[in-house]
Design a protein around this motif. Structure first.
Motif, PDB file in Angstrom:
ATOM      1  N   ILE A  88     -17.875   2.222   8.507  1.00  0.00           N
ATOM      2  CA  ILE A  88     -16.461   2.595   8.595  1.00  0.00           C
ATOM      3  C   ILE A  88     -16.303   3.861   7.748  1.00  0.00           C
ATOM      4  CG2 ILE A  88     -15.597   0.279   9.060  1.00  0.00           C
ATOM      5  CD1 ILE A  88     -14.798   0.089   6.092  1.00  0.00           C
ATOM      6  N   GLN A  89     -15.293   4.689   8.086  1.00  0.00           N
ATOM      7  CA  GLN A  89     -15.143   5.998   7.432  1.00  0.00           C
ATOM      8  C   GLN A  89     -13.710   6.227   6.935  1.00  0.00           C
ATOM      9  OE1 GLN A  89     -15.957   6.227  10.985  1.00  0.00           O
ATOM     10  NE2 GLN A  89     -18.152   6.040  10.654  1.00  0.00           N
ATOM     11  N   ARG A  90     -13.591   7.084   5.940  1.00  0.00           N
ATOM     12  CA  ARG A  90     -12.293   7.602   5.496  1.00  0.00           C
ATOM     13  C   ARG A  90     -12.482   9.064   5.095  1.00  0.00           C
ATOM     14  NH1 ARG A  90     -10.594   3.743   7.227  1.00  0.00           N
ATOM     15  NH2 ARG A  90      -9.086   2.225   6.489  1.00  0.00           N
ATOM     16  N   SER A  91     -11.494   9.912   5.418  1.00  0.00           N
ATOM     17  CA  SER A  91     -11.563  11.299   4.955  1.00  0.00           C
ATOM     18  C   SER A  91     -10.797  11.428   3.637  1.00  0.00           C
ATOM     19  CB  SER A  91     -11.019  12.263   6.001  1.00  0.00           C
ATOM     20  OG  SER A  91      -9.741  11.870   6.363  1.00  0.00           O
ATOM     21  N   TYR A  92     -11.112  12.455   2.881  1.00  0.00           N
ATOM     22  CA  TYR A  92     -10.495  12.636   1.570  1.00  0.00           C
ATOM     23  C   TYR A  92     -10.581  14.109   1.169  1.00  0.00           C
ATOM     24  CZ  TYR A  92     -15.250  12.915  -0.249  1.00  0.00           C
ATOM     25  OH  TYR A  92     -16.539  13.296  -0.475  1.00  0.00           O
ATOM     26  N   ALA A  93      -9.729  14.488   0.192  1.00  0.00           N
ATOM     27  CA  ALA A  93      -9.757  15.860  -0.333  1.00  0.00           C
ATOM     28  C   ALA A  93     -10.448  15.849  -1.680  1.00  0.00           C
ATOM     29  CB  ALA A  93      -8.338  16.368  -0.489  1.00  0.00           C
ATOM     30  N   LEU A  94     -11.404  16.737  -1.866  1.00  0.00           N
ATOM     31  CA  LEU A  94     -12.122  16.874  -3.142  1.00  0.00           C
ATOM     32  C   LEU A  94     -11.467  17.950  -4.003  1.00  0.00           C
ATOM     33  CD1 LEU A  94     -16.001  17.201  -2.885  1.00  0.00           C
ATOM     34  CD2 LEU A  94     -14.717  15.709  -4.376  1.00  0.00           C
ATOM     35  N   GLU A  95     -11.836  17.966  -5.285  1.00  0.00           N
ATOM     36  CA  GLU A  95     -11.395  19.071  -6.144  1.00  0.00           C
ATOM     37  C   GLU A  95     -11.920  20.382  -5.565  1.00  0.00           C
ATOM     38  OE1 GLU A  95     -12.980  18.866 -10.087  1.00  0.00           O
ATOM     39  OE2 GLU A  95     -11.596  20.354 -10.874  1.00  0.00           O
ATOM     40  N   TYR A  96     -13.092  20.305  -4.920  1.00  0.00           N
ATOM     41  CA  TYR A  96     -13.647  21.520  -4.318  1.00  0.00           C
ATOM     42  C   TYR A  96     -14.045  21.276  -2.865  1.00  0.00           C
ATOM     43  CZ  TYR A  96     -17.511  19.153  -6.788  1.00  0.00           C
ATOM     44  OH  TYR A  96     -18.371  18.226  -7.321  1.00  0.00           O
ATOM     45  N   THR A 126     -11.362  10.935  -3.727  1.00  0.00           N
ATOM     46  CA  THR A 126     -12.547  10.166  -3.339  1.00  0.00           C
ATOM     47  C   THR A 126     -12.354   8.690  -3.666  1.00  0.00           C
ATOM     48  OG1 THR A 126     -13.804  12.101  -4.078  1.00  0.00           O
ATOM     49  CG2 THR A 126     -15.069  10.159  -3.458  1.00  0.00           C
ATOM     50  N   ALA A 127     -11.871   8.408  -4.859  1.00  0.00           N
ATOM     51  CA  ALA A 127     -11.681   7.013  -5.273  1.00  0.00           C
ATOM     52  C   ALA A 127     -10.645   6.327  -4.383  1.00  0.00           C
ATOM     53  CB  ALA A 127     -11.245   6.963  -6.737  1.00  0.00           C
ATOM     54  N   LYS A 128      -9.600   7.058  -4.022  1.00  0.00           N
ATOM     55  CA  LYS A 128      -8.565   6.469  -3.158  1.00  0.00           C
ATOM     56  C   LYS A 128      -9.162   6.096  -1.804  1.00  0.00           C
ATOM     57  CE  LYS A 128      -3.955   7.302  -1.337  1.00  0.00           C
ATOM     58  NZ  LYS A 128      -3.679   8.065  -0.142  1.00  0.00           N
ATOM     59  N   ALA A 129      -9.927   7.017  -1.221  1.00  0.00           N
ATOM     60  CA  ALA A 129     -10.564   6.741   0.071  1.00  0.00           C
ATOM     61  C   ALA A 129     -11.532   5.557  -0.054  1.00  0.00           C
ATOM     62  CB  ALA A 129     -11.302   7.988   0.566  1.00  0.00           C
ATOM     63  N   ALA A 130     -12.251   5.497  -1.165  1.00  0.00           N
ATOM     64  CA  ALA A 130     -13.185   4.391  -1.394  1.00  0.00           C
ATOM     65  C   ALA A 130     -12.428   3.057  -1.469  1.00  0.00           C
ATOM     66  CB  ALA A 130     -13.975   4.629  -2.683  1.00  0.00           C
ATOM     67  N   CYS A 131     -11.297   3.050  -2.154  1.00  0.00           N
ATOM     68  CA  CYS A 131     -10.484   1.826  -2.251  1.00  0.00           C
ATOM     69  C   CYS A 131     -10.006   1.391  -0.870  1.00  0.00           C
ATOM     70  CB  CYS A 131      -9.290   2.051  -3.181  1.00  0.00           C
ATOM     71  SG  CYS A 131      -9.761   2.200  -4.908  1.00  0.00           S
ATOM     72  N   GLU A 132      -9.654   2.366  -0.027  1.00  0.00           N
ATOM     73  CA  GLU A 132      -9.204   2.037   1.332  1.00  0.00           C
ATOM     74  C   GLU A 132     -10.336   1.386   2.132  1.00  0.00           C
ATOM     75  OE1 GLU A 132      -5.909   5.638   1.493  1.00  0.00           O
ATOM     76  OE2 GLU A 132      -7.656   5.743   2.809  1.00  0.00           O
ATOM     77  N   LEU A 133     -11.541   1.910   1.983  1.00  0.00           N
ATOM     78  CA  LEU A 133     -12.693   1.315   2.679  1.00  0.00           C
ATOM     79  C   LEU A 133     -12.918  -0.126   2.214  1.00  0.00           C
ATOM     80  CD1 LEU A 133     -15.357   4.203   2.618  1.00  0.00           C
ATOM     81  CD2 LEU A 133     -14.069   3.390   4.587  1.00  0.00           C
ATOM     82  N   ILE A 134     -12.875  -0.319   0.905  1.00  0.00           N
ATOM     83  CA  ILE A 134     -13.122  -1.650   0.322  1.00  0.00           C
ATOM     84  C   ILE A 134     -12.072  -2.647   0.829  1.00  0.00           C
ATOM     85  CG2 ILE A 134     -13.061  -2.964  -1.844  1.00  0.00           C
ATOM     86  CD1 ILE A 134     -14.152  -0.280  -3.175  1.00  0.00           C
ATOM     87  N   GLU A 135     -10.808  -2.237   0.789  1.00  0.00           N
ATOM     88  CA  GLU A 135      -9.740  -3.165   1.188  1.00  0.00           C
ATOM     89  C   GLU A 135      -9.747  -3.402   2.696  1.00  0.00           C
ATOM     90  OE1 GLU A 135      -6.185  -1.685  -0.758  1.00  0.00           O
ATOM     91  OE2 GLU A 135      -6.617  -3.037  -2.457  1.00  0.00           O
ATOM     92  N   HIS A 136     -10.169  -2.411   3.461  1.00  0.00           N
ATOM     93  CA  HIS A 136     -10.267  -2.575   4.918  1.00  0.00           C
ATOM     94  C   HIS A 136     -11.214  -3.732   5.263  1.00  0.00           C
ATOM     95  CE1 HIS A 136     -10.107  -1.317   9.122  1.00  0.00           C
ATOM     96  NE2 HIS A 136     -11.421  -1.486   9.159  1.00  0.00           N
ATOM     97  N   LEU A 137     -12.235  -3.904   4.442  1.00  0.00           N
ATOM     98  CA  LEU A 137     -13.212  -4.982   4.685  1.00  0.00           C
ATOM     99  C   LEU A 137     -12.821  -6.278   3.974  1.00  0.00           C
ATOM    100  CD1 LEU A 137     -16.605  -3.040   4.503  1.00  0.00           C
ATOM    101  CD2 LEU A 137     -15.324  -3.737   6.526  1.00  0.00           C
ATOM    102  N   GLY A 138     -11.668  -6.292   3.307  1.00  0.00           N
ATOM    103  CA  GLY A 138     -11.199  -7.528   2.670  1.00  0.00           C
ATOM    104  C   GLY A 138     -11.630  -7.701   1.228  1.00  0.00           C
ATOM    105  N   GLY A 139     -12.199  -6.649   0.630  1.00  0.00           N
ATOM    106  CA  GLY A 139     -12.582  -6.719  -0.781  1.00  0.00           C
ATOM    107  C   GLY A 139     -11.360  -6.689  -1.690  1.00  0.00           C
ATOM    108  N   VAL A 140     -11.478  -7.346  -2.836  1.00  0.00           N
ATOM    109  CA  VAL A 140     -10.404  -7.361  -3.839  1.00  0.00           C
ATOM    110  C   VAL A 140     -10.852  -6.482  -5.001  1.00  0.00           C
ATOM    111  CG1 VAL A 140      -9.078  -8.814  -5.426  1.00  0.00           C
ATOM    112  CG2 VAL A 140      -9.741  -9.704  -3.167  1.00  0.00           C
ATOM    113  N   ILE A 141     -10.128  -5.383  -5.248  1.00  0.00           N
ATOM    114  CA  ILE A 141     -10.558  -4.423  -6.267  1.00  0.00           C
ATOM    115  C   ILE A 141     -10.109  -4.907  -7.645  1.00  0.00           C
ATOM    116  CG2 ILE A 141     -10.380  -2.028  -7.061  1.00  0.00           C
ATOM    117  CD1 ILE A 141      -9.859  -1.383  -3.988  1.00  0.00           C
ATOM    118  N   VAL A 142     -11.081  -5.270  -8.454  1.00  0.00           N
ATOM    119  CA  VAL A 142     -10.800  -5.809  -9.793  1.00  0.00           C
ATOM    120  C   VAL A 142     -10.594  -4.653 -10.780  1.00  0.00           C
ATOM    121  CG1 VAL A 142     -11.788  -7.165 -11.691  1.00  0.00           C
ATOM    122  CG2 VAL A 142     -12.104  -7.907  -9.315  1.00  0.00           C
TER     123      VAL A 142
END
Ligand code: AMP
Length: 170
Positions: A88-96, A126-142
């Protein structure tokens, strides 16, 4: 131990105007690496973790060490086209620049307790996109934890819904 002295500032890398925080001096020193790992573990305050998700590529170093220490699984988040199985994928904006990230679709199960780790929290895209991927699969971010946070970029605002911790703040 003052870990900030193991972070090397590289001016204008990878682009003019960027002050790159190089963690290789820290990785080069076993005592500093151990101290850093211990501090990351302390930030968790004993919370149970099933899987540590690390962001390519500098997030992998401590994410795998954390996973082993926590007796948790390790899940890589990678740049496009690197993971061999279904993703699964998510796009994101980097500092560069702009990019997207991928994770294997079977890497996380519903209800898994997740620690997200990366080396640097900059703009937080990047972290926001990563959180979206994790939650999309049902993960609970501790917790989302980082070796360092560039506070002037306000990255934690992007992931304000979560417990965000960092060992060093610049
Ligand atoms: P961001 O999405 O802006 O929070 O950027 C975070 C990602 O980019 C992390 O994976 C970092 O490794 C990398 N990164 C961003 N800015 C820097 C920086 N100034 N020094 C080192 N790495 C950085």
């Amino acid at each position: 131990m003052d870990l900030s002295k193991y972070i090397r500032d590289i001016h204008d890398f990878p682009k003019p105007g960027i002050l790159f925080k190089d963690i290789t001096p820290l990785l080069n020193d076993p005592a500093a690496t151990t101290a850093c790992l211990e501090q990351l573990i302390e930030l968790l305050q004993g919370k149970k973790i099933d899987k540590v998700v690390g962001i390519e590529s500098r997030g992998f170093f401590f994410a795998t060490l954390l996973a082993q220490k926590l007796n948790a699984g390790f899940v890589p988040i990678r740049k496009p086209g690197k993971l061999p199985h279904k993703t699964i994928q998510r796009s994101y904006a980097l500092e560069y620049g702009d990019d997207h990230i991928e994770m294997h679709e079977d890497a996380i199960q519903q209800g898994d307790l997740i620690l997200l780790h990366d080396d640097v929290l900059a703009t937080g895209g990047t972290a926001k996109a990563a959180c979206e991927l994790i939650e999309h699969l049902g993960g609970v971010i501790v917790q989302c934890n980082f070796l360092m946070e560039l506070e002037f970029l306000n990255g934690r605002d992007q992931i304000a819904a979560y417990d965000v911790q960092s060992v060093l703040k610049f």
